[in-house]
Design a protein around this motif. Structure first.
Motif, PDB file in Angstrom:
ATOM      1  N   GLY A  99       1.101  -1.638   0.005  1.00  0.00           N
ATOM      2  CA  GLY A  99      -0.023   0.114  -0.225  1.00  0.00           C
ATOM      3  C   GLY A  99       0.582   1.269  -0.435  1.00  0.00           C
ATOM      4  N   LEU A 100       1.648   1.602   0.854  1.00  0.00           N
ATOM      5  CA  LEU A 100       2.992   2.411   0.748  1.00  0.00           C
ATOM      6  C   LEU A 100       3.407   2.377  -0.277  1.00  0.00           C
ATOM      7  CD1 LEU A 100       4.615   2.165   4.406  1.00  0.00           C
ATOM      8  CD2 LEU A 100       2.489   3.859   3.936  1.00  0.00           C
ATOM      9  N   ALA A 101       4.089   1.729  -1.180  1.00  0.00           N
ATOM     10  CA  ALA A 101       4.640   2.442  -2.589  1.00  0.00           C
ATOM     11  C   ALA A 101       3.842   2.289  -3.247  1.00  0.00           C
ATOM     12  CB  ALA A 101       5.312   0.581  -2.829  1.00  0.00           C
ATOM     13  N   LEU A 102       2.544   1.590  -3.129  1.00  0.00           N
ATOM     14  CA  LEU A 102       1.755   2.204  -4.364  1.00  0.00           C
ATOM     15  C   LEU A 102       1.748   4.007  -4.212  1.00  0.00           C
ATOM     16  CD1 LEU A 102      -1.027  -0.455  -5.011  1.00  0.00           C
ATOM     17  CD2 LEU A 102       1.237  -0.072  -6.461  1.00  0.00           C
ATOM     18  N   VAL A 103       0.608   4.410  -3.002  1.00  0.00           N
ATOM     19  CA  VAL A 103       0.884   5.395  -2.345  1.00  0.00           C
ATOM     20  C   VAL A 103       1.698   6.358  -2.790  1.00  0.00           C
ATOM     21  CG1 VAL A 103       0.019   6.708  -0.463  1.00  0.00           C
ATOM     22  CG2 VAL A 103      -0.864   5.152  -0.560  1.00  0.00           C
ATOM     23  N   GLY A 104       2.919   5.561  -2.134  1.00  0.00           N
ATOM     24  CA  GLY A 104       4.000   6.747  -2.960  1.00  0.00           C
ATOM     25  C   GLY A 104       4.442   6.601  -3.799  1.00  0.00           C
ATOM     26  N   ASN A 105       4.375   5.645  -4.955  1.00  0.00           N
ATOM     27  CA  ASN A 105       4.578   6.286  -6.406  1.00  0.00           C
ATOM     28  C   ASN A 105       3.501   7.240  -6.565  1.00  0.00           C
ATOM     29  OD1 ASN A 105       6.398   4.165  -6.439  1.00  0.00           O
ATOM     30  ND2 ASN A 105       5.422   3.095  -7.869  1.00  0.00           N
ATOM     31  N   ALA A 106       2.590   7.504  -6.167  1.00  0.00           N
ATOM     32  CA  ALA A 106       1.523   8.162  -6.683  1.00  0.00           C
ATOM     33  C   ALA A 106       1.360   9.761  -6.230  1.00  0.00           C
ATOM     34  CB  ALA A 106       0.115   7.650  -6.620  1.00  0.00           C
ATOM     35  N   LEU A 107       2.531  10.180  -5.217  1.00  0.00           N
ATOM     36  CA  LEU A 107       2.489  11.791  -4.362  1.00  0.00           C
ATOM     37  C   LEU A 107       4.355  11.562  -4.236  1.00  0.00           C
ATOM     38  CD1 LEU A 107       0.439  10.987  -1.529  1.00  0.00           C
ATOM     39  CD2 LEU A 107      -0.370  12.154  -3.143  1.00  0.00           C
ATOM     40  N   GLY A 108       4.905  10.623  -5.636  1.00  0.00           N
ATOM     41  CA  GLY A 108       6.351  10.773  -5.649  1.00  0.00           C
ATOM     42  C   GLY A 108       7.241  11.511  -4.726  1.00  0.00           C
ATOM     43  N   TYR A 109       6.695   9.724  -3.400  1.00  0.00           N
ATOM     44  CA  TYR A 109       7.810   9.492  -2.072  1.00  0.00           C
ATOM     45  C   TYR A 109       8.233   8.392  -2.990  1.00  0.00           C
ATOM     46  CZ  TYR A 109       4.921  13.012  -0.590  1.00  0.00           C
ATOM     47  OH  TYR A 109       4.481  14.226  -0.459  1.00  0.00           O
ATOM     48  N   LYS A 110       9.783   7.963  -2.102  1.00  0.00           N
ATOM     49  CA  LYS A 110      10.697   6.944  -2.384  1.00  0.00           C
ATOM     50  C   LYS A 110       9.836   5.585  -1.308  1.00  0.00           C
ATOM     51  CE  LYS A 110      14.501   8.670  -2.369  1.00  0.00           C
ATOM     52  NZ  LYS A 110      14.001   9.975  -2.936  1.00  0.00           N
ATOM     53  N   THR A 111      10.224   4.457  -1.586  1.00  0.00           N
ATOM     54  CA  THR A 111       9.427   3.797   0.004  1.00  0.00           C
ATOM     55  C   THR A 111      11.018   2.745  -0.026  1.00  0.00           C
ATOM     56  OG1 THR A 111       8.007   3.550  -1.974  1.00  0.00           O
ATOM     57  CG2 THR A 111       7.348   3.100   0.855  1.00  0.00           C
ATOM     58  N   ILE A 112      11.391   2.151   1.243  1.00  0.00           N
ATOM     59  CA  ILE A 112      11.989   1.680   1.942  1.00  0.00           C
ATOM     60  C   ILE A 112      11.040   0.672   2.967  1.00  0.00           C
ATOM     61  CG2 ILE A 112      14.000   0.838   3.149  1.00  0.00           C
ATOM     62  CD1 ILE A 112      15.239   3.643   2.512  1.00  0.00           C
ATOM     63  N   ILE A 113      10.611  -1.047   2.376  1.00  0.00           N
ATOM     64  CA  ILE A 113       9.867  -1.473   3.418  1.00  0.00           C
ATOM     65  C   ILE A 113      10.901  -2.645   3.832  1.00  0.00           C
ATOM     66  CG2 ILE A 113       8.188  -3.195   2.844  1.00  0.00           C
ATOM     67  CD1 ILE A 113       6.971  -0.198   2.225  1.00  0.00           C
ATOM     68  N   VAL A 114      10.606  -2.766   5.222  1.00  0.00           N
ATOM     69  CA  VAL A 114      11.535  -3.987   6.194  1.00  0.00           C
ATOM     70  C   VAL A 114      10.622  -4.649   6.161  1.00  0.00           C
ATOM     71  CG1 VAL A 114      12.918  -4.186   7.816  1.00  0.00           C
ATOM     72  CG2 VAL A 114      13.035  -2.083   7.093  1.00  0.00           C
ATOM     73  N   MET A 115      10.397  -5.964   6.111  1.00  0.00           N
ATOM     74  CA  MET A 115       9.846  -7.261   5.872  1.00  0.00           C
ATOM     75  C   MET A 115      10.606  -8.611   7.104  1.00  0.00           C
ATOM     76  SD  MET A 115       7.530  -7.808   2.765  1.00  0.00           S
ATOM     77  CE  MET A 115       6.910 -10.286   2.724  1.00  0.00           C
ATOM     78  N   PRO A 116       9.944  -9.220   7.595  1.00  0.00           N
ATOM     79  CA  PRO A 116      10.631 -10.919   8.427  1.00  0.00           C
ATOM     80  C   PRO A 116      10.463 -11.240   6.848  1.00  0.00           C
ATOM     81  CG  PRO A 116       8.347 -10.399   9.525  1.00  0.00           C
ATOM     82  CD  PRO A 116       8.778  -8.947   8.102  1.00  0.00           C
ATOM     83  N   ASP A 117      11.691 -12.502   6.803  1.00  0.00           N
ATOM     84  CA  ASP A 117      12.159 -13.464   5.877  1.00  0.00           C
ATOM     85  C   ASP A 117      11.434 -14.334   5.389  1.00  0.00           C
ATOM     86  OD1 ASP A 117      13.004 -14.563   7.338  1.00  0.00           O
ATOM     87  OD2 ASP A 117      15.029 -14.118   6.318  1.00  0.00           O
ATOM     88  N   ASN A 118      10.150 -14.796   6.708  1.00  0.00           N
ATOM     89  CA  ASN A 118       9.070 -15.456   6.158  1.00  0.00           C
ATOM     90  C   ASN A 118       7.785 -15.864   6.164  1.00  0.00           C
ATOM     91  OD1 ASN A 118       8.242 -14.332   9.069  1.00  0.00           O
ATOM     92  ND2 ASN A 118       8.418 -16.004   9.913  1.00  0.00           N
TER      93      ASN A 118
END
Ligand code: PMP
Length: 325
Positions: A78-97
């Motif tokens: 969701g943040l990546a899409l909203v970020g793209n639409a508004l001109g922001y970069k996104t860095i996402i941290v996720m557990p690898d499982n």
């Protein structure tokens, strides 16, 4: 709404579907809110949009900035899409499982994906703490902080609850769902209670989470475990603080999976496990409230996000969750 002025207006206003099998089995009407119909494919688009809009409004997110977040995956999408639409970069941290589909999706959307090993919340390497540190070390960045940023639950107070109230013509007796951040259950619960205080709000907890015992007896004590992604909380987040929980249920993965299979086989709905657990919880609430009641729950994301796990018989067998569907 059939047309939208811009892509962000596509978030929310999801359909509500009457679930035939669960309704017939309980003598109640059980309605599912089709959150998989959001542009990023999950309920978390709502929180992502509210968090970003809130950060813009309070001046912390400035043009060209970066949004950093720790997530089981859906908030990152969701943040990546909203970020793209508004001109922001996104860095996402996720557990690898988490599911490979969610990781591939986040990368495909153009976000930077940082994977960390699963760790207890008290461990500084936990994905939430890692994301906070990255935000602190990155120039012109905000930490979305979905667990303790109550812009998250506002998305549900002013969005989800209003929509359900309108879609059900105010004729609703109960609402239930599971908690990850708690934004959905707390926000929708608060919003619905503001309409009518006697609407029963129930927490549906997966195994391995501490909230069932917390609302039952005041002790945050997890029991068992779950493979469900995006749900299962062991602390009272700021979003959960003051959540109007009247009653609570605990649903196993096997019960949730049985509902997922039934909804797929009999109604053609392909859903993730949190949706199955939510619908099983709605059925438990229906049985508690008695026949003739109208109950809503959340269909948080699609099964297409879990083809390599929930819909993969070998993976299921490796988790002790039975063979082919
Ligand atoms: N189901 C899924 C699939 C999710 O990704 C999430 C979000 N973590 C939830 C349910 C729970 O939503 P919330 O964070 O609002 O409690």
């Amino acid at each position: 709404m059939t047309i939208a002025a811009n892509s962000l207006d596509l978030i929310g206003n999801t359909p509500l579907v009457l679930l035939k099998g669960p309704s017939e089995a309980t003598g109640c009407e059980i309605w599912g809110k089709c959150e998989y119909a959001n542009p990023g494919g999950s309920v978390k688009d709502r929180a992502a949009l509210y968090i970003v809009r809130d950060a813009e409004a309070n001046g912390s997110l400035r043009p060209g900035g970066t949004i950093v977040e720790g997530t089981a995956g859906n908030t990152g999408i969701g943040l990546a899409l909203v970020g793209n639409a508004l001109g922001y970069k996104t860095i996402i941290v996720m557990p690898d499982n988490q599911s490979a589909e969610k990781m591939a999706t986040i990368r495909a959307l153009g976000a930077e994906l940082v994977l960390v090993p699963p760790a207890p919340f008290a461990n500084p390497g936990h994905f939430v703490h890692t994301s906070r540190r990255i935000a602190e070390e990155t120039d012109n960045a905000i930490w979305a902080n979905q667990f303790d940023n109550i812009a998250n639950r506002k998305a549900h107070i002013f969005g989800t609850a209003e929509e359900i109230w309108d879609q059900m013509d105010g004729r609703i007796d109960g609402f239930t769902c599971a908690a990850g951040t708690g934004g959905t259950i707390a926000g929708t619960g608060l919003g619905l209670k503001a309409k009518r205080a006697d609407i029963v709000v129930a927490l549906t907890d997966p195994h391995g989470a501490g909230l069932y015992n917390y609302y039952q007896c005041g002790e945050l004590k997890p029991e068992g475990s779950s493979v469900a992604e995006g749900i299962g909380q062991n602390r009272i987040t700021a979003n959960l603080d003051g959540a109007p929980i009247d009653t609570q249920f605990r649903i196993s993965d096997a019960e949730g999976l049985a509902v997922v299979r039934q909804l797929l086989d009999e109604e053609g709905l392909c859903l993730g496990l949190s949706s199955g657990i939510n619908v099983a919880g709605a059925m438990a609430l229906a049985r508690q409230l008695g026949p003739g009641k109208r109950i809503a729950t959340m269909l948080c994301d699609s099964g297409f996000r879990y083809l390599s796990t929930l819909y993969n018989p070998e993976w299921l067998a490796s988790k002790g969750l039975g063979g082919p569907t």
